[in-house]
Write a protein that holds these residues in place. Structure first.
Motif, mmCIF file in Angstrom:
data_model
loop_
_atom_site.group_PDB
_atom_site.id
_atom_site.type_symbol
_atom_site.label_atom_id
_atom_site.label_comp_id
_atom_site.label_asym_id
_atom_site.label_seq_id
_atom_site.Cartn_x
_atom_site.Cartn_y
_atom_site.Cartn_z
ATOM 1 N N ARG A 1 1.206 7.780 5.065
ATOM 2 C CA ARG A 1 1.740 7.359 3.773
ATOM 3 C C ARG A 1 2.924 6.434 3.964
ATOM 4 O O ARG A 1 3.546 6.407 5.030
ATOM 5 C CB ARG A 1 2.159 8.587 2.961
ATOM 6 N N GLU A 2 3.289 5.731 2.921
ATOM 7 C CA GLU A 2 4.355 4.714 3.023
ATOM 8 C C GLU A 2 5.693 5.330 3.391
ATOM 9 O O GLU A 2 6.542 4.651 3.956
ATOM 10 C CB GLU A 2 4.461 3.943 1.707
ATOM 11 N N ASN A 3 5.899 6.605 3.079
ATOM 12 C CA ASN A 3 7.184 7.224 3.388
ATOM 13 C C ASN A 3 7.158 7.950 4.741
ATOM 14 O O ASN A 3 8.106 8.638 5.096
ATOM 15 C CB ASN A 3 7.593 8.197 2.276
ATOM 16 N N PRO B 1 0.819 -1.219 0.000
ATOM 17 C CA PRO B 1 0.000 0.000 0.000
ATOM 18 C C PRO B 1 0.843 1.255 0.000
ATOM 19 O O PRO B 1 1.893 1.319 0.631
ATOM 20 C CB PRO B 1 -0.802 -0.119 1.299
ATOM 21 N N ALA B 2 0.361 2.251 -0.714
ATOM 22 C CA ALA B 2 1.009 3.558 -0.688
ATOM 23 C C ALA B 2 0.608 4.325 0.568
ATOM 24 O O ALA B 2 1.307 5.249 0.985
ATOM 25 C CB ALA B 2 0.639 4.358 -1.927
ATOM 26 N N GLU C 1 -3.568 15.015 18.049
ATOM 27 C CA GLU C 1 -4.037 15.114 19.427
ATOM 28 C C GLU C 1 -3.573 13.879 20.221
ATOM 29 O O GLU C 1 -2.376 13.638 20.328
ATOM 30 C CB GLU C 1 -5.560 15.282 19.442
ATOM 31 N N ARG C 2 -4.481 13.067 20.754
ATOM 32 C CA ARG C 2 -4.068 11.911 21.558
ATOM 33 C C ARG C 2 -3.814 10.668 20.714
ATOM 34 O O ARG C 2 -3.546 9.582 21.245
ATOM 35 C CB ARG C 2 -5.150 11.609 22.604
ATOM 36 N N LEU C 3 -3.905 10.790 19.422
ATOM 37 C CA LEU C 3 -3.743 9.653 18.531
ATOM 38 C C LEU C 3 -2.358 9.639 17.893
ATOM 39 O O LEU C 3 -1.818 10.690 17.547
ATOM 40 C CB LEU C 3 -4.802 9.688 17.419
ATOM 41 N N LYS C 4 -1.808 8.433 17.743
ATOM 42 C CA LYS C 4 -0.544 8.279 17.032
ATOM 43 C C LYS C 4 -0.606 7.016 16.189
ATOM 44 O O LYS C 4 -1.074 5.977 16.651
ATOM 45 C CB LYS C 4 0.626 8.167 18.016
ATOM 46 N N VAL C 5 -0.161 7.129 14.952
ATOM 47 C CA VAL C 5 -0.116 5.978 14.058
ATOM 48 C C VAL C 5 1.317 5.801 13.582
ATOM 49 O O VAL C 5 1.991 6.772 13.253
ATOM 50 C CB VAL C 5 -1.040 6.183 12.833
ATOM 51 N N THR C 6 1.754 4.545 13.545
ATOM 52 C CA THR C 6 3.043 4.230 12.931
ATOM 53 C C THR C 6 2.816 3.291 11.760
ATOM 54 O O THR C 6 1.798 2.594 11.705
ATOM 55 C CB THR C 6 4.000 3.588 13.938
ATOM 56 N N PHE C 7 3.759 3.282 10.838
ATOM 57 C CA PHE C 7 3.624 2.481 9.618
ATOM 58 C C PHE C 7 4.991 1.924 9.293
ATOM 59 O O PHE C 7 5.920 2.686 9.002
ATOM 60 C CB PHE C 7 3.118 3.379 8.492
ATOM 61 N N ASP C 8 5.142 0.611 9.395
ATOM 62 C CA ASP C 8 6.408 -0.043 9.116
ATOM 63 C C ASP C 8 6.212 -0.940 7.894
ATOM 64 O O ASP C 8 5.615 -2.015 8.000
ATOM 65 C CB ASP C 8 6.849 -0.871 10.329
#
Lengths: 115, 113
Positions: B51-53, B30-31, B60-67
């Motif tokens: 995004r992939e890069n 996924p891109a 705010e209180r949310l955090k997303v990581t993408f590996d």
């Protein structure tokens, strides 16, 4: 209205009946998507419109399912000769532009129950 | 085969703790990936797109990581509140299939007061 609206919210149909589900997207949104969501599942893609053009209908489960968006705004999903396995929530979503890096705005869904 | 998997078990945590939800995928490239929240009887509501890069995104209180090496996204809610109780869905763009969104089953989160 400010959001995506769908009608009816609930529909009960006898097996074999035809149903029509309506979606009013956010004004100005180019893209419109229909999804089917079974209980405890994520949304499953049905079809996608860009303006009035149906660019992808690969998710429609059978030829009993038909969708249209004749003027590039309101869309109707029609299911002919409903079957019990058609029971699900049908979600409509719109986004500002085409597929890609755009969030989708969802309506509340139509819960279809086929008896 | 292609799969997208989220925590299958419902997650119960105490108010104030950090909730961590997992989204794993196989045989997709996924891109970008999106996270949505869904409450009973309602449609999903967009939360974050990564995004992939991008390694990490915050709101705010949310955090997303993408590996993209692990083929995994983690979604964190810090200082969780009972109002955060909902089902959280991840969706990724399937570049090989008209770039449509493919959705996970969702993870149910309950934050106990």
């Amino acid at each position: 209205g400010a959001g995506v609206s769908q009608s009816p919210r609930y529909k009960v149909a006898k097996r074999g009946q035809d149903v029509a589900l309506r979606c009013d997207p956010i004004s100005g949104h180019v893209s419109l998507f229909w999804y089917q969501q079974a209980l405890g599942q994520g949304p499953e893609f049905l079809t996608y419109f860009q303006n009035e053009a149906q660019l992808d209908k690969s998710g429609l489960p059978s030829d009993r399912f038909f969708a249209e968006r004749p003027e590039g705004s309101v869309s109707t999903l029609k299911i002919q000769r409903t079957q019990q396995e058609d029971s699900a929530v049908y979600l409509c979503a719109s986004s500002l532009a085409g597929v890609g890096y755009n969030e989708q705005f969802f309506g509340p869904g139509t819960r279809l129950t086929v008896l | 085969s292609q799969k997208i998997e989220q925590n299958s078990e419902a997650l119960n945590i105490q108010e104030g703790k950090t909730a961590t939800l997992t989204c794993n995928y196989t045989n997709y490239s996924p891109a970008y990936l999106q996270w949505y929240r869904q409450d009973p009887g309602r449609g999903p509501v967009f939360l974050l797109l990564i995004r992939e890069n991008e390694k990490e995104k915050r709101k705010e209180r949310l955090k997303v990581t993408f590996d993209t090496t692990l083929k995994q996204s983690l979604f964190h809610i810090t200082a969780s509140q009972p109002a955060d109780s909902a089902t959280y869905l991840c969706a990724l763009e399937d570049a090989g299939n008209n770039r449509k969104l493919i959705w996970g089953l969702g993870t149910s989160l309950a934050v106990n007061p």
